[in-house]
Design an enzyme around this catalytic site. Structure first.
Site, PDB file in Angstrom:
ATOM      1  CG  HIS A 124      -1.667   1.325   1.353  1.00 22.23           C
ATOM      2  ND1 HIS A 124      -2.835   1.586   0.683  1.00 22.23           N
ATOM      3  CD2 HIS A 124      -1.383   2.441   2.060  1.00 22.23           C
ATOM      4  CE1 HIS A 124      -3.242   2.818   0.972  1.00 22.23           C
ATOM      5  NE2 HIS A 124      -2.385   3.359   1.810  1.00 22.23           N
ATOM      6  CG  HIS A 129       0.888   6.493  -0.371  1.00 25.91           C
ATOM      7  ND1 HIS A 129       0.111   7.621  -0.324  1.00 25.91           N
ATOM      8  CD2 HIS A 129       0.323   5.629   0.510  1.00 25.91           C
ATOM      9  CE1 HIS A 129      -0.877   7.465   0.540  1.00 25.91           C
ATOM     10  NE2 HIS A 129      -0.773   6.256   1.060  1.00 25.91           N
ATOM     11  CD  GLU A 170      -4.559   6.813   1.911  1.00 25.06           C
ATOM     12  OE1 GLU A 170      -4.813   5.820   1.197  1.00 25.06           O
ATOM     13  OE2 GLU A 170      -3.613   6.844   2.714  1.00 25.06           O
ATOM     14  CB  SER A 189      -2.537  -0.407  -2.946  1.00 28.94           C
ATOM     15  OG  SER A 189      -3.455   0.188  -2.037  1.00 28.94           O
TER      16      SER A 189
END
Length: 252
Positions: A124, A129, A170, A189
């Site tokens: 993740h 990111h 996010e 993700s």
């Protein structure tokens, strides 16, 4: 977002990635996750995410070595991924962003939890990111976000900045070449979240700062409302607009 509670983060939260300690199983799980997501993201992911993943040297077969990632990343935008042992308090997390340091967990999820993990892991955090941190406009936005969020004082200000983070970093969507693409790490993700974001169960709205700040979210379910930006360049101005909306003092 890596936040939990409000106490100061102990120095022990910042750790060293022991890359040689990853097992064959760890690398196998990474490879499986990478292959599953990239198969879809080649069509649904933002072009700048895909370019960023290549720029920071993500490999399909090995868990990332942050020393190598940071060597490539810092040369492009001055950012680095810093290993942590778990959630950071919000203010510590924001302060790291203001310094172009992204706190990342370094554990690999178990094979039995490929599809959902309540806490972040290296897939993740690094796959989801870090590729966008290689893109100058996004990297500058994230630094300004951290600086602004760290200056939040009231609960309402902190909540507003959390909503801005959620609906951009996010769970953000971007329009590229006439199509809506994924860029938020939760969408990048996660197969289920990514598919939902582009499917009939999600209301995709034009990005508006006032609407974003007024939109609550629930962490542990598929999102029914998301917001679409037109370019990453607009995000820098979004932070300043949010700061004024929320009454956060400007940095000296």
């Amino acid at each position: 977002m890596h936040e939990h509670g409000s106490a100061a983060a102990p120095p022990s939260m910042f750790i060293t990635q022991e890359w040689n300690a990853y097992t064959a199983e760890d690398h196998s799980v990474w490879a499986l996750l990478y292959a599953r997501r990239m198969q879809s993201l080649a069509q649904t992911g933002s072009r700048l995410f895909l370019e960023g993943a290549d720029a920071i040297g993500l490999r399909h077969d090995l868990v990332p070595d942050l020393r190598d990632v940071n060597h490539r990343l810092s040369a492009r935008t001055g950012w680095s991924a810093v290993p942590v042992s778990g959630f950071l308090p919000a203010r510590d997390f924001f302060a790291c962003l203001a310094q172009r340091r992204f706190p990342t967990t370094v554990t690999v999820r178990p094979r039995a939890q490929l599809d959902y993990l309540p806490e972040p892991d290296i897939f993740h955090d690094v796959f989801g990111h870090v590729p966008l941190h290689a893109h100058g406009p996004f990297a500058d936005f994230l630094r300004l976000f951290g600086e602004t969020a760290a200056a939040a004082r009231s609960d309402a200000q902190v909540e507003g900045m959390a909503r801005l983070f959620w609906f951009t970093v996010e769970f953000g969507l971007i329009r590229e070449a006439g199509a809506v693409k994924l860029y938020g790490s939760g969408l990048i993700s996660s197969h289920k979240d990514g598919a939902n974001a582009l499917g009939p169960g999600c209301d995709r709205r034009p990005f508006d700062v006032g609407a974003v700040l007024a939109q609550p979210f629930v962490i542990d379910r598929l999102q029914d409302v998301l917001f679409v930006i037109d370019t990453f360049d607009e995000l820098f101005g979004v932070v300043e607009s949010a700061r004024r909306h929320l009454g956060i003092a400007a940095a000296a």
